[in-house]
Write a protein that holds these residues in place. Structure first.
Motif, short mmCIF file in Angstrom:
data_model
loop_
_atom_site.label_atom_id
_atom_site.label_comp_id
_atom_site.label_asym_id
_atom_site.label_seq_id
_atom_site.Cartn_x
_atom_site.Cartn_y
_atom_site.Cartn_z
N TYR A 153 0.71 -1.28 0.07
CA TYR A 153 0.03 0.07 -0.12
C TYR A 153 0.96 1.19 -0.09
O TYR A 153 0.27 2.18 -0.50
CB TYR A 153 -0.98 0.04 1.16
CG TYR A 153 -1.68 -1.29 1.28
CD1 TYR A 153 -2.23 -2.00 0.08
CD2 TYR A 153 -2.24 -1.83 2.20
CE1 TYR A 153 -2.96 -3.02 0.06
CE2 TYR A 153 -3.16 -2.95 2.51
CZ TYR A 153 -3.45 -3.63 1.44
OH TYR A 153 -4.24 -4.75 1.28
N ALA A 154 2.02 1.03 0.66
CA ALA A 154 2.98 2.46 0.53
C ALA A 154 3.41 2.71 -0.91
O ALA A 154 3.67 3.98 -1.28
CB ALA A 154 4.13 1.85 1.58
N LEU A 155 3.47 1.60 -1.86
CA LEU A 155 3.90 1.80 -3.02
C LEU A 155 2.78 2.77 -3.97
O LEU A 155 3.12 3.28 -5.16
CB LEU A 155 4.19 0.69 -3.70
CG LEU A 155 5.50 -0.14 -3.32
CD1 LEU A 155 5.51 -1.42 -3.90
CD2 LEU A 155 6.66 0.65 -3.40
N ALA A 156 1.58 2.54 -3.20
CA ALA A 156 0.15 3.41 -3.93
C ALA A 156 0.44 4.74 -4.22
O ALA A 156 -0.39 5.27 -5.09
CB ALA A 156 -1.06 2.86 -3.59
N ASP A 157 1.07 5.49 -3.45
CA ASP A 157 1.38 6.74 -3.54
C ASP A 157 -0.10 7.67 -3.21
O ASP A 157 -0.45 8.26 -3.94
CB ASP A 157 1.92 7.46 -4.59
CG ASP A 157 2.46 8.73 -4.75
OD1 ASP A 157 2.61 9.27 -3.52
OD2 ASP A 157 2.32 9.36 -5.74
N ALA A 158 -0.87 6.91 -2.27
CA ALA A 158 -2.02 7.33 -1.91
C ALA A 158 -2.22 7.34 -0.47
O ALA A 158 -2.78 6.44 0.21
CB ALA A 158 -3.39 6.33 -2.46
N SER A 159 -1.63 8.43 0.37
CA SER A 159 -1.37 8.52 1.71
C SER A 159 -2.79 8.55 2.37
O SER A 159 -2.65 7.93 3.54
CB SER A 159 -0.44 9.64 2.05
OG SER A 159 -1.20 10.96 1.69
N ILE A 160 -3.76 9.04 2.08
CA ILE A 160 -5.12 9.05 2.98
C ILE A 160 -5.50 7.85 2.86
O ILE A 160 -5.89 7.40 4.05
CB ILE A 160 -5.92 10.10 2.01
CG1 ILE A 160 -5.27 11.68 2.27
CG2 ILE A 160 -7.32 10.11 2.72
CD1 ILE A 160 -6.15 12.77 1.70
N MET A 161 -5.63 7.14 1.82
CA MET A 161 -6.21 5.75 1.93
C MET A 161 -5.27 4.96 2.40
O MET A 161 -5.80 4.06 3.28
CB MET A 161 -6.38 5.21 0.32
CG MET A 161 -7.61 6.02 -0.33
SD MET A 161 -8.10 4.94 -1.76
CE MET A 161 -6.71 5.41 -3.02
N ALA A 162 -3.93 5.01 2.41
CA ALA A 162 -3.14 4.01 3.06
C ALA A 162 -3.26 4.14 4.54
O ALA A 162 -3.21 3.28 5.43
CB ALA A 162 -1.78 4.34 2.68
N ALA A 163 -3.13 5.53 5.07
CA ALA A 163 -3.43 5.79 6.45
C ALA A 163 -4.49 5.13 7.26
O ALA A 163 -4.78 4.46 8.28
CB ALA A 163 -3.11 7.13 6.71
#
Length: 236
Positions: A153-163
């Motif tokens: 998920y860290a690779l997705a570059d989508a910090s809000i969704m990942a958090a």
């Protein structure tokens, strides 16, 4: 199931890395205790008990409790009583919906940004995970299963969704430990091999679909544990 070994300690920080504030260190240790099920659903905790267990002062322990209560990982019941929430059927359905919505999307985005180096790291993580499964190492399984997903998920570059997903994991981590303790690691579902194959093929849509299956199987296992039913076989 084989004898359970403690989860491996994180690597020591190098002298070049900045020293973390004590309150952050205590927060992360307590968070991991919840995430990896060292604290059971319904188990109460006290400031005094945690200061002893974590070898920390009361102020950083209070701050860690405050943060984890705000994140939903702990529940304040009043009269200084704090517990690990027990997962209800309604809560499980909410978690399932949110995980099946967010985690496949993060996986698709990760696939689009995947490099050979990233894929090698994920394969190495999955190899260690499989070794923990074979050894019946519950702590190792929980840690490296979380690592595999978090790295993806860290690779997705989508910090809000990942958090958001990371906070969801805090809600079901203790219950997943119950599943492992009750049924062992050999019966756990595992779609990581298929996810890795989709990454290697550069097929983002397939990677997302397989992650959705992985999430659904994991939540089904937790539901079965709540029901007291046998869990399904491992899928890999």
């Amino acid at each position: 199931m084989g004898s359970e070994s403690p989860a491996p300690a994180p690597p020591a920080a190098s002298s070049a890395e900045p020293k973390r504030p004590i309150h952050q260190h205590v927060y992360e240790r307590l968070r991991n205790m919840i995430l990896f099920g060292d604290l059971a659903p319904g188990q109460g905790v006290t400031i005094q008990g945690l200061t002893t267990a974590l070898d920390a002062g009361m102020t950083p322990v209070r701050e860690a409790l405050r943060r984890l209560i705000s994140e939903g990982a702990l529940t304040h019941l009043g009269n200084r009583r704090v517990t690990v929430p027990e997962l209800t059927y309604a809560g499980l359905e909410e978690l399932k919906f949110m995980r099946e919505t967010l985690e496949p999307e993060l996986t698709r985005r990760a696939a689009e940004r995947m490099t050979e180096a990233h894929l090698a790291e994920l394969n190495a993580c999955d190899n260690v995970l499989n070794l923990a499964i074979d050894r019946g190492d519950v702590g190792g399984y929980l840690m490296h299963n979380y690592r595999f997903h978090a790295m993806t998920y860290a690779l997705a570059d989508a910090s809000i969704m990942a958090a958001t997903v990371d906070q969801l994991w805090l809600r079901f981590g203790p219950s997943l430990r119950v599943v492992c303790g009750r049924y062992g690691t050999s019966n756990l579902p595992d779609k990581h091999v298929e996810i890795l194959a989709a990454f290697e093929a550069g097929d983002a849509e397939l990677a997302g679909r397989v992650m959705a299956e992985d999430v659904a199987q994991g939540m089904t296992q937790i539901r079965a544990a709540l029901d007291g039913q046998p869990v399904g076989r491992r899928f890999d």
